[in-house]
Scaffold this active site. Structure first.
Site, PDB file in Angstrom:
ATOM      1  N   HIS A   1       1.598   3.398   4.996  1.00  0.00           N
ATOM      2  CA  HIS A   1      -0.125   4.179   3.465  1.00  0.00           C
ATOM      3  C   HIS A   1      -0.028   3.020   2.303  1.00  0.00           C
ATOM      4  O   HIS A   1      -1.361   2.182   2.774  1.00  0.00           O
ATOM      5  CB  HIS A   1       0.120   5.111   3.908  1.00  0.00           C
ATOM      6  CG  HIS A   1      -0.663   5.318   2.331  1.00  0.00           C
ATOM      7  ND1 HIS A   1      -1.261   6.980   3.160  1.00  0.00           N
ATOM      8  CD2 HIS A   1      -1.039   5.762   1.823  1.00  0.00           C
ATOM      9  CE1 HIS A   1      -1.931   7.422   1.677  1.00  0.00           C
ATOM     10  NE2 HIS A   1      -1.716   6.417   0.756  1.00  0.00           N
ATOM     11  N   GLU A   2       0.091   2.590   2.012  1.00  0.00           N
ATOM     12  CA  GLU A   2       1.043   2.165   0.940  1.00  0.00           C
ATOM     13  C   GLU A   2       0.331   0.283   1.341  1.00  0.00           C
ATOM     14  O   GLU A   2      -0.154  -0.668   0.998  1.00  0.00           O
ATOM     15  CB  GLU A   2       2.242   1.728   0.131  1.00  0.00           C
ATOM     16  CG  GLU A   2       2.331   2.463  -0.602  1.00  0.00           C
ATOM     17  CD  GLU A   2       1.572   3.559  -1.349  1.00  0.00           C
ATOM     18  OE1 GLU A   2       0.442   3.138  -1.893  1.00  0.00           O
ATOM     19  OE2 GLU A   2       1.438   5.442  -1.195  1.00  0.00           O
TER      20      GLU A   2
ATOM     21  N   HIS B   1      -3.881   0.043   1.291  1.00  0.00           N
ATOM     22  CA  HIS B   1      -4.255   0.238  -0.088  1.00  0.00           C
ATOM     23  C   HIS B   1      -4.123  -1.722  -0.555  1.00  0.00           C
ATOM     24  O   HIS B   1      -4.639  -2.050  -1.121  1.00  0.00           O
ATOM     25  CB  HIS B   1      -3.663   1.271  -1.136  1.00  0.00           C
ATOM     26  CG  HIS B   1      -3.280   2.618  -1.683  1.00  0.00           C
ATOM     27  ND1 HIS B   1      -4.526   2.991  -1.467  1.00  0.00           N
ATOM     28  CD2 HIS B   1      -2.587   3.200  -0.526  1.00  0.00           C
ATOM     29  CE1 HIS B   1      -4.344   4.352  -1.145  1.00  0.00           C
ATOM     30  NE2 HIS B   1      -3.149   4.616  -0.768  1.00  0.00           N
TER      31      HIS B   1
END
Length: 400
Positions: free
Chosen positions: A69-70, A73
């Site tokens: 998920h990170e 980003h």
């Protein structure tokens, strides 16, 4: 933003990956919750060793999902011109720590949306894997874990879309308000209020569950709510401080050129004359009036006591080219972006000459004194902050 300190475990796609020490107790609690409550409830009549294996596998794969998920980003940030320094897993998720803010609302929207989209993609992949495992008659524990991970990633994506800063939904809401108003500070404050309201609602829900005897769910909700409220508040303060630092030049808070150590001086004499009497941890070193580098407290402390008299300062001096420098007219945020975590101070150089030093540890205190003296004020920051989107430094932390 490390909560209790962190350590590096490697690199993915060029991004350093770190784990905060707060991750370990939460990881243990998650494994215990999965092994003693969730999986026995979903798949009864199996031995405790099976539940423990399921809980451990699910927890590790879920934290891997948070990391991905990170990473979403970070990769989106790289594509939009935002430098991500590292990714850290911590107590309630993770953070892709960027050096600077997005320059435009669209960049903020896209790099933020990449995280929830990655979680939704992972939910789909785990669901497809669960269907495939069922079709191939895999053991029920494997099917259950895959289905559980699909659900967890879906919940992670939905939870992060709550419109409260510093969650992803709050950052997306901020980008929309920023685009509509052109005022990044107002957008950040509105999104922060959303984060506080959401965190407060979670705390109330947790206390309500506790009053009804639902200890585990109540404790989790109250703890997460408390964390979100504190993260929203600290993120806003961090944002406003960096906005303020963007408006202050290095010359306003630097230490004017002071004492310089002669290269031939012994370490034994430099310690009492400079490092014990002075307040600096690093000093420029010159030979015949020419700068050759910088010597810091760490370097001289590593010289054995019995060799300090015979060791000149030049022997433990770092070359000037390796030392981060600042210009007196640039902003504090720009200067600090070049300072590493172990940098004791920066040389402030103009036209090839050292005109001062900048100690990162002293900056916040000096800026606070400037505020008390009326030299800078939040009102002035608010006036200029509407156009500061392309200027502000690293974004606040967010929980996953």
């Amino acid at each position: 933003m490390p909560l209790f300190g962190s350590f590096r475990i490697g690199r993915w796609f060029g991004f350093p990956i770190r784990i905060d020490y707060s991750w370990f107790p939460v990881a243990a609690l998650v494994i215990w919750t999965f092994s003693t409550r969730e999986f026995p409830r979903a798949l009864p009549f199996y031995p405790s060793s099976t539940y423990l294996a399921m809980g451990t596998a699910a927890a590790l794969l879920f934290f891997l999902s948070v990391l991905l998920h990170e990473l979403g980003h970070a990769l989106a940030g790289r594509m939009r011109g935002v430098t991500v320094e590292h990714i850290t897993l911590f107590i309630f998720g993770g953070i892709a720590q960027a050096r600077e803010e997005a320059k435009r609302p669209l960049d903020e929207f896209l790099l933020t949306a990449a995280g929830p989209l990655a979680s939704l993609a992972l939910a789909g992949l785990f669901h497809a894997a669960r269907l495939a495992a069922e079709a191939w008659y895999a053991p029920p524990p494997v099917v259950t874990v895959l289905g559980f991970l699909a659900l967890l990633n879906f919940i992670l994506a939905v939870f992060n879309m709550i419109p409260g800063f510093p969650l992803d939904g709050g950052r997306i809401f901020r980008s929309i308000v920023w685009a509509a108003t052109g005022d990044l500070i107002r957008a950040t404050r509105w999104a922060t209020h959303g984060g506080r309201l959401f965190g407060g609602a979670l705390i109330v829900l947790g206390l309500w569950n506790l009053s009804r005897g639902q200890f585990i769910s109540g404790l989790w909700a109250a703890f997460i709510g408390w964390f979100v409220v504190n993260a929203a508040t600290s993120s806003l303060r961090h944002f406003e401080l960096r906005t303020l630092l963007r408006r202050i030049p290095v010359a306003a808070v630097m230490n004017p050129r002071g004492r310089v150590i002669e290269a031939s001086l012994s370490v034994e004499h430099a310690i009492p004359e400079y490092f014990l009497r002075g307040g600096q941890e690093a000093y420029p070193v010159e030979r015949d009036g020419a700068l050759i580098g910088v010597v810091d407290l760490g370097a001289v402390s590593e010289v054995p006591v019995d060799r300090r008299a015979a060791t000149p300062v030049s022997a433990v001096t770092r070359p000037a080219e390796e030392f981060p420098v600042a210009h007196p007219d640039e902003s504090l945020v720009d200067a600090l972006s070049r300072a590493g975590t172990g940098t004791p101070s920066l040389l402030v150089i103009r036209d090839g000459f050292v005109v001062g030093t900048l100690d990162p540890r002293e900056i916040v205190g000096r800026v606070r004194r400037m505020q008390r003296l009326g030299l800078v004020s939040p009102e002035r920051v608010a006036e200029t902050g509407a156009r500061a989107g392309e200027d502000i430094g690293a974004p606040p932390a967010k929980s996953a």
